[in-house]
Scaffold this active site. Structure first.
Site, PDB file in Angstrom:
ATOM      1  N   GLY A  81       3.820  68.541  61.397  1.00 16.20           N
ATOM      2  CA  GLY A  81       4.092  67.123  61.602  1.00 16.20           C
ATOM      3  C   GLY A  81       2.888  66.232  61.793  1.00 16.20           C
ATOM      4  CD1 TRP A  83      -1.580  66.026  57.499  1.00 17.38           C
ATOM      5  CD2 TRP A  83      -0.972  65.584  55.395  1.00 17.38           C
ATOM      6  NE1 TRP A  83      -2.509  66.591  56.680  1.00 17.38           N
ATOM      7  CE2 TRP A  83      -2.169  66.342  55.381  1.00 17.38           C
ATOM      8  CE3 TRP A  83      -0.407  65.205  54.187  1.00 17.38           C
ATOM      9  CZ2 TRP A  83      -2.801  66.708  54.192  1.00 17.38           C
ATOM     10  CZ3 TRP A  83      -1.033  65.577  52.999  1.00 17.38           C
ATOM     11  CH2 TRP A  83      -2.214  66.311  53.002  1.00 17.38           C
ATOM     12  CG  ASP A 109       7.924  72.032  56.026  1.00 19.73           C
ATOM     13  OD1 ASP A 109       6.762  71.722  55.677  1.00 19.73           O
ATOM     14  OD2 ASP A 109       8.274  73.211  56.239  1.00 19.73           O
ATOM     15  CG  ASP A 125      13.371  75.685  48.541  1.00 21.89           C
ATOM     16  OD1 ASP A 125      12.274  75.215  48.174  1.00 21.89           O
ATOM     17  OD2 ASP A 125      13.813  76.776  48.126  1.00 21.89           O
ATOM     18  CG  ASP A 149      -0.751  70.002  54.156  1.00 22.91           C
ATOM     19  OD1 ASP A 149      -1.631  70.474  53.417  1.00 22.91           O
ATOM     20  OD2 ASP A 149      -0.730  70.186  55.388  1.00 22.91           O
ATOM     21  CE  LYS A 189      -2.595  72.976  51.808  1.00 25.08           C
ATOM     22  NZ  LYS A 189      -2.278  73.572  53.120  1.00 25.08           N
TER      23      LYS A 189
END
EC number: 2.1.1.166
Length: 244
Positions: A81, A83, A109, A125, A149, A189
């Site tokens: 959490g 970000w 997430d 998902d 991320d 990322k």
């Protein structure tokens, strides 16, 4: 656990040494010792962030300025959490800056994430068939920033891990192309390894500026880096059906 005082240039530093407990692997002991002595981990605890990763997005935003008051942000792979916490602050999601517009933050997430004040969090998902439609429904409109991320569970094989995270980045980028406002930003990322070149080419076609950055908060021994794509050209830049 022991501590050792070291001094240098008039400053005293306290370094934590961790003894290898019975049944604990040396690698686990070294990881724990690194965590306890990591300045970003220490700072995150003091400043209330959920992890050191918060400083990666802080440093990226300090450099590029994509999180603005009133902005609408989607954070893919948002656990734990950090970000989201930064985004809430920067887009003024809680309305604490009275003279600035209030933004919104949506986090997604695979894992369950503890609630974050000012953010809407969903467990999902993102690679499931209808995930993008669900996220678009929760968003209820366009986004100014899509951040990813996301990372797959480490396999221990660098090449495999690289390909997995690139696949996640490509899925996030496809979603960004669908929901971003013209002029919007995509941040993700990636792990260095070669397969990111195709992703870079795709982003350069759809954004006016694409940069690869390794912020100071990213550990020097990590192969991770971050791609920041700004100035989304809009869906009009995508080929029409049947166009070669």
């Amino acid at each position: 656990m022991t501590t050792k005082n070291t001094s240098g240039r008039g400053q005293r530093e306290l370094r934590v040494r961790v003894k290898t407990a019975k049944g604990r692997k040396l690698s686990s002991t070294l990881w724990l010792e690194r965590q306890l002595n990591d300045p970003y981990v220490i700072r995150a605890k003091k400043e209330g962030y959920r992890g050191r990763a918060a400083y990666k997005i802080l440093e990226l935003d300090d450099k590029f300025g994509f999180l603005k008051p009133g902005g609408r942000v989607v954070d893919l792979g948002c656990a734990p959490g950090g970000w989201c916490q930064v985004a809430v602050e920067r887009v003024n999601a809680l309305g604490q800056k009275k003279n600035k517009p209030e933004g919104t933050v949506l986090g997604v997430d695979l894992q369950e994430v503890e609630p974050i004040s000012g953010a809407e969090i969903h467990q999902l998902d993102f690679l499931s068939d209808d995930a993008d439609e669900k996220v678009k429904g929760w968003l209820g409109g366009r986004a100014d920033v899509v951040m990813s991320d996301m990372a797959a569970a480490a396999s221990g094989h660098k090449g495999t891990d690289h390909l997995r995270i690139i696949a996640l980045c490509e899925a996030a980028a496809a979603f960004a192309f669908d929901v971003l406002e013209e002029g919007g930003t995509f941040v993700a990322k990636v792990l260095a390894g070669g397969a990111e070149n195709e992703l870079q080419a795709l982003l350069k076609k759809n954004f006016t500026k694409v940069a690869n950055v390794k912020p100071p908060a990213s550990r020097a021994d990590s192969s991770e880096k971050f791609v920041v794509a700004m100035g989304f050209r809009g869906r009009a830049s995508e080929p029409e059906e049947g166009e070669a």
